[in-house]
Design an enzyme around this catalytic site. Structure first.
Site, PDB file in Angstrom:
ATOM      1  N   GLU A  21      53.401  12.964  34.306  1.00  0.00           N
ATOM      2  CA  GLU A  21      52.971  12.354  35.593  1.00  0.00           C
ATOM      3  C   GLU A  21      51.521  11.902  35.583  1.00  0.00           C
ATOM      4  O   GLU A  21      50.626  12.019  36.204  1.00  0.00           O
ATOM      5  CB  GLU A  21      52.992  13.715  36.720  1.00  0.00           C
ATOM      6  CG  GLU A  21      54.346  14.192  37.067  1.00  0.00           C
ATOM      7  CD  GLU A  21      54.436  15.188  37.952  1.00  0.00           C
ATOM      8  OE1 GLU A  21      55.347  15.226  38.722  1.00  0.00           O
ATOM      9  OE2 GLU A  21      53.467  16.281  37.951  1.00  0.00           O
TER      10      GLU A  21
HETATM   11  N1  IFG Z   1      56.634  18.388  38.562  1.00  0.00           N
HETATM   12  C1  IFG Z   1      55.417  18.797  37.757  1.00  0.00           C
HETATM   13  C2  IFG Z   1      54.824  20.234  37.802  1.00  0.00           C
HETATM   14  C3  IFG Z   1      55.091  21.019  39.066  1.00  0.00           C
HETATM   15  C4  IFG Z   1      56.576  20.842  39.323  1.00  0.00           C
HETATM   16  C5  IFG Z   1      57.128  21.536  40.465  1.00  0.00           C
HETATM   17  C6  IFG Z   1      56.627  18.837  35.850  1.00  0.00           C
HETATM   18  C7  IFG Z   1      56.853  18.570  34.333  1.00  0.00           C
HETATM   19  C8  IFG Z   1      56.832  19.364  39.609  1.00  0.00           C
HETATM   20  N2  IFG Z   1      55.440  18.267  36.389  1.00  0.00           N
HETATM   21  O1  IFG Z   1      57.637  19.199  36.329  1.00  0.00           O
HETATM   22  O2  IFG Z   1      53.491  20.267  37.595  1.00  0.00           O
HETATM   23  O3  IFG Z   1      54.403  20.512  39.980  1.00  0.00           O
HETATM   24  O4  IFG Z   1      58.241  21.638  40.834  1.00  0.00           O
END
Ligand code: IFG
Length: 525
Positions: free
Chosen positions: A334
């Site tokens: 992200e």
């Molecule tokens: N995606 C984000 C996490 C977390 C997650 C919660 C990943 C690799 C959503 N990154 O999963 O930091 O916020 O379900």
């Protein structure tokens, strides 16, 4: 009445020469339900009808691996009150409980074991100490649920006779705990490590830094922990962090359970806690305020500044020195505030720093958009079953750990009524957590490219150990089974019965768990 019990009655009658019209020829000896209930399902497990080993006050544990002997003794002493002395393995026929690094078939390899239970002895054989440890987890499940109680219980400590030959399908079977969104103490993390060890998990991924909190003390960058660790989601005044001694204690605790810690410093995104701690890490030289919300994707290290790479060298260098495991996780997910070109350049430089400190890189699968080193492991977390860049990387040798968010993310709600967790990847009850094959999941990714699976627990909404356990049980055992058991054992109808038999064990252990309506939990479990 569960279907299986009826079957057992029919088979026993047939074996006893009773005539049950239409039963047909006597079937194989009935597998004691205990052997049929082991989670993860073993490669082979057969009960010996009419044979029982009983643990007694004078039972001795003999072994050539004292560490595993003492671990088993501690588990059994707590609930039986027996002395259970641990003694060196003598020559001759073992009796009582024997844990031996001899006589195990080659198939048991690094983590497998052979278990033989007769009226006189419980004999666990393995080629490595890790195999004895995993065999001990199976032995625990052959004893009555009360064996898991934290205090002395009175009862018959019987182990039904039988034979197990077992070894894992995949080498990487992981659990992840996000200690950044909410901080968890060493004791809380150790409690969860202890629980996942029962299901033959062998990797523990600690998500140590994020926008909301930095959780590991770094010498020369003290504010990362003392300031950047001072908050958490929803709490601007409290957080926490591990001293390097704390981190070493966690690593040691995990290693005693043959679990390797994989520490993660997420980068270049998910870095607000670090950026808030040191103004010079920001491209504009201005530190943002600390963040206690739950948005993602708004932060980035300054990829153009040299100080950023000095920072990485210090952080990753100290973490490498504290981590016996081969991998450091550099996150990479992200990075919405980093341009693709900057992202690739940054990840490539971060990989080189990790390599300089003698470690290999694990990263979220986003890192395939940089140039993964041959040793770099990509951890897949998307909700799709096809990703061209990931498939291309796999075809060029990149190995994968699978954590599909719509099956393996333990922070996903079970149902719309689940009070904790999120639902951006969908609702995940137990059957969905279990309902996939890691060896044939991503198009263009052969089983040979898959190192295994991992169940992440993100903690935006998770505050306590009871919250952790509510989300992890029963789904963590489902993911652990996908990592350990042969694909040939994969069947929801059988798994849900095995899972049901775990309920009384979790209750005896004082654990919280979600009573999914998909599982026929025994009355009172
Ligand atoms: N995606 C984000 C996490 C977390 C997650 C919660 C990943 C690799 C959503 N990154 O999963 O930091 O916020 O379900």
């Amino acid at each position: 009445m569960r279907v299986r019990r009826v079957t057992l009655v029919a088979v026993s009658l047939a074996l006893a020469g009773g005539t049950l019209a239409g039963v047909g020829p006597a079937l194989a000896a009935p597998a004691s339900s205990a052997y049929a209930d082991i989670v993860p399902a073993p490669v082979t497990a057969t009960a010996t009808a009419g044979v029982t080993f009983t643990l007694r006050p004078d039972t001795v544990i003999s072994t050539d691996t004292p560490a595993v002997g003492e671990y088993l003794a501690a588990v059994l002493r707590r609930s039986t009150g027996f002395a259970l002395p641990v003694r060196p393995a003598g020559a001759g026929t073992p009796n009582g409980i024997a844990l031996l690094l001899s006589g195990a078939p080659a198939a048991t390899a690094d983590e497998g074991y052979q278990l033989d239970v007769t009226g006189k002895a419980v004999v666990l054989r393995a080629r490595k100490a890790a195999g004895l440890f995993e065999g001990v987890q199976t032995l625990r499940q052959l004893l009555p649920p009360a064996i898991e109680a934290p205090t002395v219980q009175h009862g018959q400590w019987t182990v039904p006779g039988g034979h197990v030959l077992d070894f894992p399908r995949f080498p990487y079977r992981g659990a992840m705990l996000d200690v950044s969104r909410h901080f968890f103490t060493v004791a809380q993390v150790e409690r969860y490590i202890d629980q996942v060890a029962r299901y033959k998990v062998n990797r523990f991924h600690l998500h140590l830094s994020d926008d909301q909190g930095w959780r590991i003390a770094i010498n020369g960058w003290e504010r990362l922990a003392t300031f950047g660790g001072g908050t958490q989601v929803g709490d601007p005044n409290h957080g926490g962090f591990y001293t390097q001694a704390d981190y070493r204690a966690l690593v040691t605790y995990a290693a005693a359970r043959f679990i390797t810690v994989v520490p993660e410093i997420d980068m270049p995104g998910h870095t607000n806690a670090a950026l808030a701690s040191y103004a010079q890490l920001n491209c504009n030289g201005v530190a943002p305020p600390r963040y206690t919300g739950t948005d993602v994707g708004f932060s980035s290290l300054c990829v153009s500044k040299d100080v950023t790479y000095q920072f990485l060298d210090d952080v990753l260098g100290q973490l490498a020195a504290l981590t016996p495991g081969a991998y450091l996780h550099i996150g990479g997910d992200e990075a919405q505030s980093t341009t693709p070109a900057d992202y690739a350049m940054f990840i490539n430089k971060a990989q080189a720093i990790v390599a300089k400190h003698g470690k290999a890189v694990q990263g979220w699968h986003d890192v395939v958009h940089a140039t993964p080193l041959p040793s770099t492991v990509a951890q897949f977390w998307d909700t799709t079953t096809s990703d061209a860049a990931v498939a291309a990387a796999a075809q060029h040798g990149t190995k994968l750990v699978l954590s599909p968010a719509n099956h393996a993310y333990l922070d996903m709600k079970y149902t719309a009524q689940t009070p904790l967790g999120q639902d951006w990847a969908g609702l995940t009850d137990v059957k969905k957590a279990y309902g996939w094959n890691p060896g044939a999941y991503l198009s263009g990714v052969p089983s040979s490219a898959v190192l295994g699976v991992e169940a992440p627990l993100w903690t935006e909404t998770i505050l306590t150990s009871a919250n952790i356990e509510f989300m992890a049980f029963p789904r963590l055992p489902a993911i652990a089974e996908l990592g350990w058991s042969p694909q040939s054992t994969h069947a929801w109808g059988a798994f849900k019965l095995r899972l049901a038999a775990q309920g009384p064990r979790w209750k005896a252990a004082g654990m919280t768990y979600y009573h999914s309506t998909q599982v026929p939990w025994p009355a009172g479990a």
